[in-house]
Design an enzyme around this catalytic site. Structure first.
Site, PDB file in Angstrom:
ATOM      1  N   CYS A   1       0.780  -1.236   0.000  1.00  0.00           N
ATOM      2  CA  CYS A   1       0.000   0.000   0.000  1.00  0.00           C
ATOM      3  C   CYS A   1       0.812   1.288   0.000  1.00  0.00           C
ATOM      4  CB  CYS A   1      -0.934   0.007   1.206  1.00  0.00           C
ATOM      5  SG  CYS A   1      -2.103  -1.369   1.240  1.00  0.00           S
TER       6      CYS A   1
ATOM      7  N   LYS B   1      -8.914   5.949   3.122  1.00  0.00           N
ATOM      8  CA  LYS B   1      -7.591   5.529   3.580  1.00  0.00           C
ATOM      9  C   LYS B   1      -6.493   6.475   3.090  1.00  0.00           C
ATOM     10  CE  LYS B   1      -4.380   1.612   3.203  1.00  0.00           C
ATOM     11  NZ  LYS B   1      -4.235   0.170   2.949  1.00  0.00           N
TER      12      LYS B   1
ATOM     13  N   HIS C   1      -2.637   6.308   4.724  1.00  0.00           N
ATOM     14  CA  HIS C   1      -1.530   5.350   4.849  1.00  0.00           C
ATOM     15  C   HIS C   1      -0.192   5.888   4.349  1.00  0.00           C
ATOM     16  CE1 HIS C   1      -0.705   0.714   5.101  1.00  0.00           C
ATOM     17  NE2 HIS C   1      -0.073   1.418   6.020  1.00  0.00           N
TER      18      HIS C   1
END
Length: 575
Positions: free
Chosen positions: A73, A133, A135
């Site tokens: 990710c 998200k 991240h």
């Protein structure tokens, strides 16, 4: 009269197309988390229903060789936002343990001197928002500095989970973060805890006298060791699973069952607030990462268990966003893009059931370095009246292409002081050119170059050479079920000569070539080696954001709401 109407209709369509192409569109970017390229109906799946994403593909352009810059990710998302390989920004890991940003209380993150497409479009008058998200880090030196926060990277609005969903976010889910290490720490703590009692045995049995100071010291050391790791790993859900609105925490820990519904609500509200445009909405879904929280109507709905249910709920959410654009009559003025940050995770489990995606015929998955299943992702663009509906493009393209593409359509100016690895896709998407601008694409695992792809200019052949491949566990599989994620270095195989495949004829990477069965073997490897040397010469050393020190949990950086640290906790979000 009929001829006059036909001419008028043609002139009207030409005018609409001209005006649309030469105006700045609204931009909606939809990114799933760990979605396999084979999970969608438009990419060949027959067991999961995805009518809304399939509709997006039928009304737009579908890319069949769309590639993430990394198979996990954090580096993939860094490359997506900046148009640069993550090794250029320091968002690539030098170790196997910290491949992603692991803690919100860590000090590594996307450097503030990087230019994202959000920052570029913000300067051109776009209202920019990211929902879902992130991240890519949070703070650097103090809890509130938020040096790597989305609002420091060109977004006017943020609502979401600054780390994302993890298996640890489910109150009853199996731990995900460093699972094997945590087991070892528990065992070590148990052994150390028995030491004071073992030292008491000689004293109680009156064999010989053990000093009380030694017994106390061993007990103190056992307690200190336990607290040193349990203070972080024992509270992963509370430390990492939070929801923020801009700079403020609204839920800690997040209620994972409600989180995705809250994200959708905010996305629809953002469209409504900025419908007069132009706006950029990056909807970074929490789906389809474990613990796979799925709401009522979708539970048990698919033929592929809990994961399939989660994919179908993701598709429904995409449909809600598309319906909002239709309702506000924004469809023709909006460029919509759908993708995933990397391939489906083969090691994901919920109990005894598989909880990860399907990567089609491609080897490997999330975390498997340069193997095709980890980096080949869905890629769909829709912009009515500008992009021809139903087109399929098989040329190599990259998530890094979004920055130069959005710069082109949004009137941004590309940075001239750094290497941009992405390419403007609009000529290819519009059909004005037939070939991708990418001749070579490099597939990293952390800071280690694992493989290279060469798209030959004089033909349609796409070669791929693997210099390093991970060891699967158990032996013979393209996943690492033992450790939960494959290694980038150490437990890997170095290939000399490299493993060579013709991806255009063998996308499954099942038939390695050699000098005995491929006349161009030596010439192809020589050409790719020269490209690697040139590429490496273009990389400037930068601070490693995912170094072991930066990745470690630091209490003074831990985001906290409610009572004073460490008694963090709040729920300020309406249903």
């Amino acid at each position: 009269e009929i001829a006059a109407l036909t001419v008028s209709h043609f002139v009207y369509l030409f005018f609409i197309r001209f005006v649309t192409r030469n105006s700045r569109p609204n931009i909606v970017l939809l990114m799933a988390d760990d979605l396999g390229v084979g999970d969608l109906g438009c990419y060949g799946n027959t067991s999961v229903s995805t009518p809304n994403i399939d509709r997006l593909a039928s009304e737009g352009v579908m890319l069949t060789q769309h590639l993430a810059a990394a198979s996990v990710c954090t580096p993939s998302r860094a490359a997506f936002l900046t148009g640069r390989y993550p090794v250029r920004s320091g968002m690539a890991s030098p170790n196997n343990m910290y491949r992603d940003v692991t803690w919100l209380g860590g000090s590594g993150g996307l450097p503030s001197n990087e230019t994202t497409f959000a920052k570029m479009l913000q300067h051109r008058g776009y209202r920019t928002g990211i929902i879902g998200k992130w991240h890519l880090g949070m703070s650097c030196a103090s809890r509130g500095d938020h040096c790597a926060h989305p609002l420091n990277h060109g977004f006017n609005f943020f609502y979401g989970m600054p780390l994302g969903l993890l298996g640890d976010c489910g109150a009853s889910s199996w731990p995900e973060v460093h699972r094997r290490l945590r087991i070892q720490l528990w065992v070590t703590s148990a052994v150390l805890a028995t030491l004071p009692f073992l030292l008491l045995v000689p004293r109680l049995a009156r064999w010989f006298s053990v000093p009380w100071t030694l017994v106390a010291a061993s007990g103190f050391l056992a307690a200190l060791f336990f607290l040193s790791w349990f203070s972080s790993y024992g509270f992963v859900r509370r430390w990492n699973c939070i929801i923020m609105r801009d700079h403020d925490i609204v839920q800690q820990p997040a209620e994972e069952a409600r989180a995705s519904g809250l994200m959708l609500r905010e996305a629809l509200a953002f469209i409504d607030r900025h419908k007069r445009g132009p706006f950029l909405l990056f909807l970074s879904f929490l789906h389809v990462h474990t613990p796979l929280p799925t709401r009522g109507n979708f539970v048990g709905r698919s033929k592929f268990g809990a994961y399939g249910d989660n994919v179908e709920e993701l598709d429904w959410m995409v449909g809600k966003v598309l319906a909002a654009l239709d309702r506000e009559r924004l469809t023709n003025q909006t460029l919509v893009y759908f993708t995933s940050d990397n391939g489906g995770r083969l090691e994901a489990r919920e109990g005894s059931a598989h909880a990860g995606g399907w990567n089609g015929v491609y080897r490997g998955g999330s975390g498997t370095g340069g193997l095709e299943g980890g980096v080949r992702v869905p890629g769909i663009f829709r912009w009515p009246t500008v992009l021809e509906a139903g087109r399929v493009i098989e040329e190599p393209t990259s998530l890094m292409d979004l920055l130069p593409t959005l710069s082109h359509v949004g009137g941004g100016i590309l940075p001239q002081d750094r290497v941009i690895d992405g390419r403007n896709l609009m000529p290819l998407l519009e059909g004005r050119v037939q070939r991708s601008d990418h001749e070579f694409l490099f597939h990293y695992c952390g800071i280690f170059l694992h493989s290279v792809r060469w798209h030959q200019r004089d033909c349609n052949t796409v070669w791929k050479a693997h210099y390093i491949t991970p060891h699967g566990s158990p032996e013979g599989v393209d996943a690492c079920h033992g450790s939960g994620v494959c290694a980038c270095s150490g437990d890997v195989t170095h290939h000399d000569p490299p493993l060579l495949f013709d991806i255009s004829r063998d996308p499954a990477e099942s038939r390695p070539l050699s000098s005995e069965n491929e006349a161009l073997f030596e010439a192809v490897l020589s050409k790719m080696a020269a490209a690697v040397r040139e590429h490496r010469a273009s990389i400037t050393p930068v601070p490693l954001q995912l170094s072991a020190f930066n990745a470690l949990w630091k209490p003074w950086l831990q985001p906290c709401c409610g009572a004073a640290f460490p008694f963090c906790g709040c729920s300020r979000e309406d249903a």
